[in-house]
Design an enzyme around this catalytic site. Structure first.
Site, PDB file in Angstrom:
ATOM      1  N   HIS A  70       0.822  -1.209   0.000  1.00  0.00           N
ATOM      2  CA  HIS A  70       0.000   0.000   0.000  1.00  0.00           C
ATOM      3  C   HIS A  70       0.855   1.257   0.000  1.00  0.00           C
ATOM      4  CE1 HIS A  70       0.224   0.891   4.452  1.00  0.00           C
ATOM      5  NE2 HIS A  70       0.299  -0.418   4.570  1.00  0.00           N
ATOM      6  N   ASP A 188       5.944   1.794   6.744  1.00  0.00           N
ATOM      7  CA  ASP A 188       4.682   1.076   6.599  1.00  0.00           C
ATOM      8  C   ASP A 188       3.806   1.923   5.670  1.00  0.00           C
ATOM      9  OD1 ASP A 188       2.289  -0.293   6.875  1.00  0.00           O
ATOM     10  OD2 ASP A 188       1.920   0.397   8.924  1.00  0.00           O
ATOM     11  N   GLU A 222      -5.334   1.370   2.548  1.00  0.00           N
ATOM     12  CA  GLU A 222      -5.078   0.264   3.472  1.00  0.00           C
ATOM     13  C   GLU A 222      -5.102   0.711   4.921  1.00  0.00           C
ATOM     14  OE1 GLU A 222      -2.907  -2.682   5.938  1.00  0.00           O
ATOM     15  OE2 GLU A 222      -2.500  -0.540   5.653  1.00  0.00           O
ATOM     16  N   GLU A 223      -4.558   1.893   5.199  1.00  0.00           N
ATOM     17  CA  GLU A 223      -4.456   2.343   6.584  1.00  0.00           C
ATOM     18  C   GLU A 223      -5.814   2.571   7.236  1.00  0.00           C
ATOM     19  OE1 GLU A 223      -2.071   2.200   8.458  1.00  0.00           O
ATOM     20  OE2 GLU A 223      -0.193   2.431   7.348  1.00  0.00           O
ATOM     21  N   ASP A 242       3.838  -6.289   3.303  1.00  0.00           N
ATOM     22  CA  ASP A 242       3.600  -5.163   4.197  1.00  0.00           C
ATOM     23  C   ASP A 242       4.786  -5.049   5.143  1.00  0.00           C
ATOM     24  OD1 ASP A 242       2.391  -3.201   5.936  1.00  0.00           O
ATOM     25  OD2 ASP A 242       0.453  -3.811   5.160  1.00  0.00           O
ATOM     26  N   HIS A 322       4.028   2.668  13.085  1.00  0.00           N
ATOM     27  CA  HIS A 322       3.095   3.783  13.270  1.00  0.00           C
ATOM     28  C   HIS A 322       3.692   4.870  14.170  1.00  0.00           C
ATOM     29  CE1 HIS A 322      -0.947   1.936  11.792  1.00  0.00           C
ATOM     30  NE2 HIS A 322       0.061   1.692  10.965  1.00  0.00           N
TER      31      HIS A 322
END
Length: 350
Positions: A70, A188, A222-223, A242, A322
């Site tokens: 993503h 990410d 995606e998030e 991922d 994150h």
């Protein structure tokens, strides 16, 4: 294409794409860049209605394997403008507010297309002024953006064209260290986008052909949970590339490729996961098999969307996901090697 050339391209394209702002839903620029890169290699590209892209690579058979990563990231949106000329925010994606405190950011205006810079702060940002600044809870209600313009009221901010609904992106602060670590926001999942683009470049430069026809999918939601909710119906297996979560009782690290056996959406396909483990063993890769209880992927979204697929998940280990993330070039190269093996290029040792 030598290993060194693959690493150079991987780091180069990763630095480029992490510096393209792309919080979920604000991804046109990064998708356009990836489209142009694929076109330059001669690969056909389709665009779905949500703005994601699908790159087709002809294989030796008509069976279709999907590979996905993503291109969207965490970010925020302007919730309101305060009376003193700051911005209240609402998060795009799930992260701790403490991880963005003090971060530089950009505000992307819908109304006039302009971009302004700012800093994310708490509403009590100084120890010289506020008695409870250290204990103030770090939640969205207590965070705001200080804009780098001479503004002291909501009216002055609105005159700039800034208002509710404008996207906010966080500066990545990319750094590639001499020891091979990559420190940056948005690894990410832009690290995996870089891995898949390097795989494409490798196929283009070497003329090698995968066993199955490939559809490489770069998603852009995606998030927030629905990135790959729709994928082409001819895909029979879908491998999400991922990131590997690190910490607690997990066995992965930044130099390994993680193979996820199960996450919050449930177990991944048993046979695909076993095959990935077998290939990692055969190739002598640094790898780990782990369970990620606080995690979901594009395969999760694809299965929830009703797609008739088998699915599995891999990715280089990413520390402090994150937050201010870090991975290693060795973990990215192990991920690339596992993708090569899974697509029928097991004999490649370049």
């Amino acid at each position: 294409m030598t290993r060194e050339e693959q690493q150079r391209y991987m780091i180069s394209i990763l630095e480029r794409i992490v510096n393209i702002p792309s919080p979920s839903g604000y991804t046109k620029e990064v998708m356009d860049f990836l489209t142009q890169e694929a076109w330059a290699m001669g690969y056909p590209v389709e665009h779905n209605n949500k703005g994601g892209i699908i790159i087709k690579v002809a294989g030796k058979s008509g069976e279709v394997l999907g590979l996905g990563a993503h291109g969207d990231t965490l970010g925020a949106m302007v919730r309101s403008v305060t009376k003193n000329g700051c911005l209240k925010i609402f998060p795009v994606g799930g992260y701790m507010m403490s991880t963005i405190e003090g971060e530089y950011c950009k505000i992307h205006c819908r109304r006039n297309g302009r971009t302004y810079t700012g800093t994310v702060l708490t509403t009590k940002p100084s120890v010289h002024v506020y008695d409870d600044c250290r204990t103030q809870e770090r939640v969205a209600e207590n965070m705001e953006i200080r804009i780098d313009e001479i503004v002291e009221s909501d009216k002055e901010v609105e005159a700039l064209g800034i208002g509710a609904g404008d996207y906010i992106s966080f500066d990545p602060r990319f750094e590639y260290t001499p020891s091979g670590f990559i420190k940056s926001r948005h690894l990410d999942d832009k690290a995996s986008v870089a891995v898949l683009m390097t795989f494409l470049k490798y196929l283009h430069e070497t003329g090698k052909q995968p066993e199955k026809t490939l559809k490489i999918i770069f998603t852009n939601y995606e998030e927030i949970g629905h990135g790959a909710s729709f994928i082409p119906s001819d895909i029979q297996e879908f491998l999400a590339v991922d990131m590997g979560a690190l910490g607690d009782d997990l066995t992965g690290n930044e130099t390994k490729v993680s193979i996820c056996a199960m996450d919050s959406s449930g177990p991944y396909d048993y046979d695909m996961t076993n095959r990935l483990i077998q290939i990692a063993e055969e190739l002598g890769l640094g790898y780990a098999v782990d369970i990620f209880p606080h995690y979901g992927s594009d395969v999760s979204a694809a299965l929830r969307g009703g797609n008739n697929i088998r699915g599995a998940l891999i990715g280089q280990g990413v520390h402090a996901s994150h937050g201010m993330e870090r991975t290693h070039i060795q973990g990215m190269m192990n991920t690339l090697a596992l993708i090569k093996g899974y697509t029928g290029l097991e004999d490649d040792h370049d």
